[in-house]
Write a protein that holds these residues in place. Sequence first.
Motif, PDB file in Angstrom:
ATOM      1  N   LEU A   5       0.851  -1.184   0.000  1.00  0.00           N
ATOM      2  CA  LEU A   5       0.000   0.000   0.000  1.00  0.00           C
ATOM      3  C   LEU A   5       0.889   1.237   0.000  1.00  0.00           C
ATOM      4  O   LEU A   5       1.627   1.486   0.956  1.00  0.00           O
ATOM      5  CB  LEU A   5      -0.908  -0.017   1.229  1.00  0.00           C
ATOM      6  CG  LEU A   5      -1.804   1.199   1.462  1.00  0.00           C
ATOM      7  CD1 LEU A   5      -2.732   1.444   0.274  1.00  0.00           C
ATOM      8  CD2 LEU A   5      -2.607   1.025   2.748  1.00  0.00           C
ATOM      9  N   ILE A   6       0.818   1.999  -1.089  1.00  0.00           N
ATOM     10  CA  ILE A   6       1.697   3.156  -1.276  1.00  0.00           C
ATOM     11  C   ILE A   6       0.896   4.435  -1.095  1.00  0.00           C
ATOM     12  O   ILE A   6      -0.120   4.651  -1.776  1.00  0.00           O
ATOM     13  CB  ILE A   6       2.346   3.140  -2.672  1.00  0.00           C
ATOM     14  CG1 ILE A   6       3.052   1.797  -2.926  1.00  0.00           C
ATOM     15  CG2 ILE A   6       3.322   4.296  -2.823  1.00  0.00           C
ATOM     16  CD1 ILE A   6       3.518   1.622  -4.359  1.00  0.00           C
ATOM     17  N   ALA A   7       1.336   5.291  -0.187  1.00  0.00           N
ATOM     18  CA  ALA A   7       0.629   6.544   0.093  1.00  0.00           C
ATOM     19  C   ALA A   7       1.633   7.613   0.502  1.00  0.00           C
ATOM     20  O   ALA A   7       2.848   7.399   0.480  1.00  0.00           O
ATOM     21  CB  ALA A   7      -0.420   6.328   1.182  1.00  0.00           C
ATOM     22  N   GLY A   8       1.115   8.775   0.895  1.00  0.00           N
ATOM     23  CA  GLY A   8       1.977   9.844   1.394  1.00  0.00           C
ATOM     24  C   GLY A   8       2.676  10.603   0.295  1.00  0.00           C
ATOM     25  O   GLY A   8       2.045  11.233  -0.543  1.00  0.00           O
ATOM     26  N   GLY A   9       3.978  10.525   0.288  1.00  0.00           N
ATOM     27  CA  GLY A   9       4.755  11.268  -0.702  1.00  0.00           C
ATOM     28  C   GLY A   9       4.992  12.692  -0.253  1.00  0.00           C
ATOM     29  O   GLY A   9       4.989  12.991   0.945  1.00  0.00           O
ATOM     30  N   TRP A  10       5.158  13.600  -1.210  1.00  0.00           N
ATOM     31  CA  TRP A  10       5.518  14.972  -0.863  1.00  0.00           C
ATOM     32  C   TRP A  10       4.697  16.002  -1.623  1.00  0.00           C
ATOM     33  O   TRP A  10       5.052  17.174  -1.681  1.00  0.00           O
ATOM     34  CB  TRP A  10       7.008  15.207  -1.103  1.00  0.00           C
ATOM     35  CG  TRP A  10       7.487  14.731  -2.453  1.00  0.00           C
ATOM     36  CD1 TRP A  10       7.511  15.444  -3.602  1.00  0.00           C
ATOM     37  CD2 TRP A  10       8.001  13.431  -2.770  1.00  0.00           C
ATOM     38  NE1 TRP A  10       8.014  14.666  -4.633  1.00  0.00           N
ATOM     39  CE2 TRP A  10       8.332  13.431  -4.146  1.00  0.00           C
ATOM     40  CE3 TRP A  10       8.224  12.270  -2.027  1.00  0.00           C
ATOM     41  CZ2 TRP A  10       8.855  12.318  -4.792  1.00  0.00           C
ATOM     42  CZ3 TRP A  10       8.741  11.167  -2.675  1.00  0.00           C
ATOM     43  CH2 TRP A  10       9.055  11.192  -4.042  1.00  0.00           C
ATOM     44  N   GLY A  20      -6.624   8.483   3.705  1.00  0.00           N
ATOM     45  CA  GLY A  20      -7.307   7.434   2.967  1.00  0.00           C
ATOM     46  C   GLY A  20      -6.644   6.082   3.128  1.00  0.00           C
ATOM     47  O   GLY A  20      -7.309   5.046   3.195  1.00  0.00           O
ATOM     48  N   ALA A  21      -5.307   6.083   3.202  1.00  0.00           N
ATOM     49  CA  ALA A  21      -4.565   4.824   3.324  1.00  0.00           C
ATOM     50  C   ALA A  21      -4.902   4.088   4.616  1.00  0.00           C
ATOM     51  O   ALA A  21      -4.907   2.848   4.650  1.00  0.00           O
ATOM     52  CB  ALA A  21      -3.065   5.092   3.247  1.00  0.00           C
ATOM     53  N   LYS A  22      -5.180   4.819   5.676  1.00  0.00           N
ATOM     54  CA  LYS A  22      -5.545   4.179   6.943  1.00  0.00           C
ATOM     55  C   LYS A  22      -6.796   3.319   6.776  1.00  0.00           C
ATOM     56  O   LYS A  22      -6.853   2.182   7.247  1.00  0.00           O
ATOM     57  CB  LYS A  22      -5.776   5.240   8.020  1.00  0.00           C
ATOM     58  CG  LYS A  22      -4.526   5.944   8.493  1.00  0.00           C
ATOM     59  CD  LYS A  22      -4.849   6.965   9.577  1.00  0.00           C
ATOM     60  CE  LYS A  22      -3.602   7.696  10.048  1.00  0.00           C
ATOM     61  NZ  LYS A  22      -3.929   8.726  11.083  1.00  0.00           N
ATOM     62  N   GLY A  23      -7.808   3.883   6.114  1.00  0.00           N
ATOM     63  CA  GLY A  23      -9.034   3.132   5.884  1.00  0.00           C
ATOM     64  C   GLY A  23      -8.828   1.957   4.953  1.00  0.00           C
ATOM     65  O   GLY A  23      -9.391   0.870   5.164  1.00  0.00           O
ATOM     66  N   ILE A  24      -8.021   2.145   3.923  1.00  0.00           N
ATOM     67  CA  ILE A  24      -7.747   1.064   2.978  1.00  0.00           C
ATOM     68  C   ILE A  24      -6.999  -0.068   3.675  1.00  0.00           C
ATOM     69  O   ILE A  24      -7.311  -1.248   3.491  1.00  0.00           O
ATOM     70  CB  ILE A  24      -6.945   1.594   1.773  1.00  0.00           C
ATOM     71  CG1 ILE A  24      -7.779   2.587   0.977  1.00  0.00           C
ATOM     72  CG2 ILE A  24      -6.478   0.444   0.881  1.00  0.00           C
ATOM     73  CD1 ILE A  24      -7.003   3.368  -0.064  1.00  0.00           C
TER      74      ILE A  24
END
Length: 306
Positions: A5-10, A20-24
């Motif tokens: 699961l790839i999220a965040g970034g800059w 959103g990543a927390k829910g996914i």
Amino acid sequence: MDVLLIAGGWSPEREISLLGAKGIEKVLSERGHTVTFFNLSDGFEALIPLAEKAEVAFINLHGSPGEDGLVQALLSRLNCPYQGSNAEGSFLALHKYAAKSLFQAHGLNTVKGMFLPAMPENLEEIEAKLSYPMFVKSNNGGSSIHLYRVTDRQELKNALETMFGIGLEILIEELAEGKEVTCGVLDGKALPPVLIESKAEFFDYTNKYSADGAAEICPAPIGAEATRKIQEMALKAHNALGLSDYSRSDFILTKEGIPYILEVNTLPGMTSASLVPKEAKEIGLSFGELIEKLLKLAKKKKNGYR
């Protein structure tokens, strides 16, 4: 499945990406998947070994990098399948002016606008082509960040100086009066549209992600004919850009019943306030089932993007 699961970034949209990543992650774990969470801020050198081992990646990035196709291109080189569109389609959709040009070439109604890669010598050339009020927006951003409604030359000058001052390309569009409607596409079919009734002048970042920022009505109460037109345009725009799996198109529906496409999002938001999950629910897909479907679509593309 072993899911990366790839999220965040800059990008300026990293916080909503992480939310959103927390829910996914929660949904994936509940459904029996093994999830490795990766914040893109840790760098591509850390992403590569994880992607090489993953069975599939789920990308929950917004803006650039993420929607610009860079992560998709890297995953493709590593033979790691992922949900959504490939690098080419992602890049074309995020570059609003390029997408707008393709929409026009495919006969889709678009709002009158101008692309500005740099500050013009004078504002008269803009005023000669476009009428106030205008929307000044980032040409390759999302989530309604860096979106200004301007009504005169001074407001236009202030918005341009602010945005060029932080290195943005700009798309300016005339105001199109009407209802704000959005429509998703999932696995080759258009979803029920959503009518957005914003309490503010326009649907900006605050309204989009605040619990009481706007009313989002699904299915949109706009009549059968308008619904059909918007669904057809959403699917046509999705195909014009060469997209895969899912997308979300945003429209203005005029009082005459004419829809104008504004832009297409290739990684629609996946939070409790997001639009595509609401549309999917109308066709009987829970949030978990939607995520599962996207994973299965990703797996089908193993070796398909090399």
